[in-house]
Design an enzyme around this catalytic site. Structure first.
Site, PDB file in Angstrom:
ATOM      1  N   ARG A 106       1.030  -1.365  -0.265  1.00 41.50           N
ATOM      2  CA  ARG A 106      -0.070  -0.059   0.072  1.00 41.50           C
ATOM      3  C   ARG A 106       0.890   1.201   0.067  1.00 41.50           C
ATOM      4  O   ARG A 106       0.664   2.222  -0.783  1.00 41.50           O
ATOM      5  CB  ARG A 106      -1.141   0.095   1.268  1.00 41.50           C
ATOM      6  CG  ARG A 106      -1.631   1.336   1.287  1.00 41.50           C
ATOM      7  CD  ARG A 106      -2.970   1.247   2.252  1.00 41.50           C
ATOM      8  NE  ARG A 106      -2.814   0.557   3.220  1.00 41.50           N
ATOM      9  CZ  ARG A 106      -2.135   0.658   4.548  1.00 41.50           C
ATOM     10  NH1 ARG A 106      -1.633   1.754   4.574  1.00 41.50           N
ATOM     11  NH2 ARG A 106      -2.101  -0.270   5.531  1.00 41.50           N
ATOM     12  N   TYR A 141     -16.573  16.626 -15.323  1.00 45.22           N
ATOM     13  CA  TYR A 141     -16.862  15.026 -15.456  1.00 45.22           C
ATOM     14  C   TYR A 141     -17.865  14.656 -14.182  1.00 45.22           C
ATOM     15  O   TYR A 141     -17.723  15.336 -13.130  1.00 45.22           O
ATOM     16  CB  TYR A 141     -15.654  14.273 -15.136  1.00 45.22           C
ATOM     17  CG  TYR A 141     -15.617  12.886 -15.065  1.00 45.22           C
ATOM     18  CD1 TYR A 141     -16.011  12.243 -16.107  1.00 45.22           C
ATOM     19  CD2 TYR A 141     -15.696  12.217 -13.819  1.00 45.22           C
ATOM     20  CE1 TYR A 141     -16.205  10.685 -16.253  1.00 45.22           C
ATOM     21  CE2 TYR A 141     -16.083  10.760 -13.921  1.00 45.22           C
ATOM     22  CZ  TYR A 141     -16.155  10.053 -15.073  1.00 45.22           C
ATOM     23  OH  TYR A 141     -16.402   8.718 -14.799  1.00 45.22           O
ATOM     24  N   ASP A 164      -7.483  18.835 -14.334  1.00 44.32           N
ATOM     25  CA  ASP A 164      -7.733  17.312 -14.690  1.00 44.32           C
ATOM     26  C   ASP A 164      -7.537  17.415 -15.920  1.00 44.32           C
ATOM     27  O   ASP A 164      -7.924  17.992 -17.055  1.00 44.32           O
ATOM     28  CB  ASP A 164      -9.168  17.201 -14.475  1.00 44.32           C
ATOM     29  CG  ASP A 164      -9.548  15.573 -14.891  1.00 44.32           C
ATOM     30  OD1 ASP A 164      -8.916  15.170 -15.758  1.00 44.32           O
ATOM     31  OD2 ASP A 164     -10.644  15.259 -14.283  1.00 44.32           O
ATOM     32  N   LYS A 184      -8.364   6.582 -19.322  1.00 43.78           N
ATOM     33  CA  LYS A 184      -8.491   7.097 -20.470  1.00 43.78           C
ATOM     34  C   LYS A 184      -7.362   6.980 -21.525  1.00 43.78           C
ATOM     35  O   LYS A 184      -6.818   6.143 -21.986  1.00 43.78           O
ATOM     36  CB  LYS A 184      -9.069   8.445 -20.276  1.00 43.78           C
ATOM     37  CG  LYS A 184     -10.195   8.722 -19.221  1.00 43.78           C
ATOM     38  CD  LYS A 184     -11.262   7.625 -19.546  1.00 43.78           C
ATOM     39  CE  LYS A 184     -12.220   7.694 -18.326  1.00 43.78           C
ATOM     40  NZ  LYS A 184     -12.741   8.872 -17.526  1.00 43.78           N
TER      41      LYS A 184
HETATM   42  C1  LIG Z   1     -13.113   9.291 -16.441  1.00 41.95           C
HETATM   43  C2  LIG Z   1     -12.789  10.410 -15.900  1.00 41.95           C
HETATM   44  C3  LIG Z   1     -12.522  10.811 -14.528  1.00 41.95           C
HETATM   45  C4  LIG Z   1     -12.663   9.581 -13.553  1.00 41.95           C
HETATM   46  O1  LIG Z   1     -11.642   8.658 -13.584  1.00 41.95           O
HETATM   47  P1  LIG Z   1     -11.843   7.103 -13.214  1.00 41.95           P
HETATM   48  O2  LIG Z   1     -10.719   6.515 -13.705  1.00 41.95           O
HETATM   49  O3  LIG Z   1     -13.158   6.609 -13.861  1.00 41.95           O
HETATM   50  O4  LIG Z   1     -12.484   7.153 -11.794  1.00 41.95           O
HETATM   51  C5  LIG Z   1     -12.263  11.936 -13.844  1.00 41.95           C
HETATM   52  N1  LIG Z   1     -12.093  13.205 -15.012  1.00 41.95           N
HETATM   53  C6  LIG Z   1     -12.207  13.002 -16.274  1.00 41.95           C
HETATM   54  C7  LIG Z   1     -12.285  14.214 -17.147  1.00 41.95           C
HETATM   55  C8  LIG Z   1     -12.759  11.765 -16.830  1.00 41.95           C
HETATM   56  O5  LIG Z   1     -12.871  11.674 -18.204  1.00 41.95           O
END
Ligand SMILES: *Cc1c(COP(=O)(O)O)cnc(C)c1O
Length: 386
Positions: A52, A104, A176, A201
């Site tokens: 962890r 998001y 983000d 992604k």
């Molecule tokens: C998918 C996404 C998230 C969340 O990520 P997870 O890996 O699904 O927890 C946050 N911000 C954006 C812009 C995203 O596309």
């Protein structure tokens, strides 16, 4: 370790984080599938004590993500949401956050349905207007939170200006960077204090792993986040780190094709009689095009559209494409299509969706790296379908 300073992005993507494994010379960092590590003496570790707190496969991924964002300090998480949540845990009850109103869906849900219960308050503003962010700042504002391009309307916010506004108010700027990736945009270089990713992604890029990351410029901030990472425990397993690390090695090649294909698709749809609006920051007609051109090196792989036939036409399109598969998520090698109002953004209230300009008929395309002409033919037949 090879010093990557001075090498261009593609070279750093291939090499970052992976050194030949010292015992066998394995060129790829192995999956260190272990929970604990044998110690030479009590209270003395070779490197790690417990997975962890740290794991060599995770170390390699953390180093690589940081390198690509132009830093030395990265941390990997079990998901993008876990990474976002961990940044917010730097705050305390009574603190305030100014956030963009086109986030998001899961981030919006975490902020409003979970973190507000712990006494953190949020103001949602149109962050394209830097003035709106400045006006929303309060003495207790600790954080400004934005995405650019936003999801799903691909709005562009000016990161350098927002960094100034946040810092003038003694707050951090967190970005983000999931949609752009460091291939297109490097927020830390524009003044941001935190970059977060859903590595699920584009960073992972193959729709086979869920993960997240945080990158910061300063060691002190990294140490505070590492403390939280270990204390909270939302860490990725070594296998997931391995897959994400493998994905990162082709990030530049994939992103180049994503951008080429998305630009073709956006141009094609802009000319199509059934299409009312195309949202793509690479199009000169996009309201954020100029700012996008100043901070991104291309338009990205996401395209959103509104059809003249509204919700029903959007539904029909989603049901008739063959290469564009109907699914949530984005950023993988295969093309996806979805309807945000009923899928990814269903957790955002209809009022909040309307306030952000998100029409119920909006269709979002994650343009993959297939042959671009095949993708256009697929949209052509789906738009013509009865
Ligand atoms: C998918 C996404 C998230 C969340 O990520 P997870 O890996 O699904 O927890 C946050 N911000 C954006 C812009 C995203 O596309």
């Amino acid at each position: 370790m090879l010093d990557l300073n001075g090498f261009s992005f593609g070279t750093r993507a291939v090499r970052a984080g992976t050194e030949p494994e010292p015992v066998t010379g394995a060129i790829m960092t192995p999956v260190f599938q272990t929970s604990t590590y044998v110690q030479p003496k009590p209270a003395e570790a070779k490197v790690h004590e417990y997975s962890r707190s740290g794991n060599p496969t995770r170390d390699a991924l953390e180093f690589a993500v940081a390198e690509l964002e132009g830093s030395k300090h990265g941390l990997a998480f079990a998901s993008g949401m876990a990474a976002i949540d961990t940044v917010l845990r730097l705050l305390s009850s009574g603190d305030h956050v100014v956030a963009s109103d086109d986030l998001y869906g899961g981030t919006y849900r975490l902020f409003t349905a979970v973190l507000e219960r712990f006494g953190i308050s949020f103001s949602f503003v149109d962050a394209r207007e830097v003035e709106q962010v400045a006006q929303a700042m309060r003495p207790e504002t600790k954080l400004v939170w934005v995405e650019t391009p936003t999801n799903p309307l691909l709005k562009i916010v000016d990161l350098a200006k927002l960094a100034e506004v946040a810092h003038a108010g003694n707050a951090w700027l967190a970005v983000d960077n999931t949609f752009a990736t460091p291939y297109l945009q490097q927020p830390l270089q524009l003044g941001a204090d935190f970059v977060v990713h859903s590595t699920t992604k584009y960073m992972g890029g193959h729709s086979d792993v869920v993960g997240g990351a945080i990158v910061v410029r300063e060691q002190a901030l990294r140490d505070r986040l590492w403390y939280l990472q270990n204390a909270i425990g939302a860490v990725p397993g070594p296998w997931d780190c391995f897959l994400t690390l493998r994905g990162l090695k082709t990030l530049h090649v994939r992103m180049q094709r994503h951008c080429e294909n998305a630009a073709k698709v956006a141009a094609y749809l802009s000319e199509h009689a059934a299409v009312d609006r195309v949202y793509y920051p690479g199009l000169p007609s996009h309201p954020g095009h100029e700012v996008a051109a100043s901070q991104m090196s291309a338009g990205g792989g996401m395209v959103s559209i509104e059809l003249k036939g509204g919700v029903d036409a959007g539904y029909k399109l989603c049901m008739n494409t063959q290469l564009f598969q109907l699914a949530e998520s984005l950023g993988g090698v295969e093309s996806l299509i979805e309807q945000p109002a009923t899928m990814t953004h269903a957790s955002v209230s209809p009022e909040a969706r309307r306030a952000a300009g998100l029409a119920d008929g909006l269709v979002r395309l994650s343009v993959g790296i297939e042959d671009g002409d095949d993708l256009i033919r697929d949209l052509e037949q789906a738009l013509a379908a009865k």
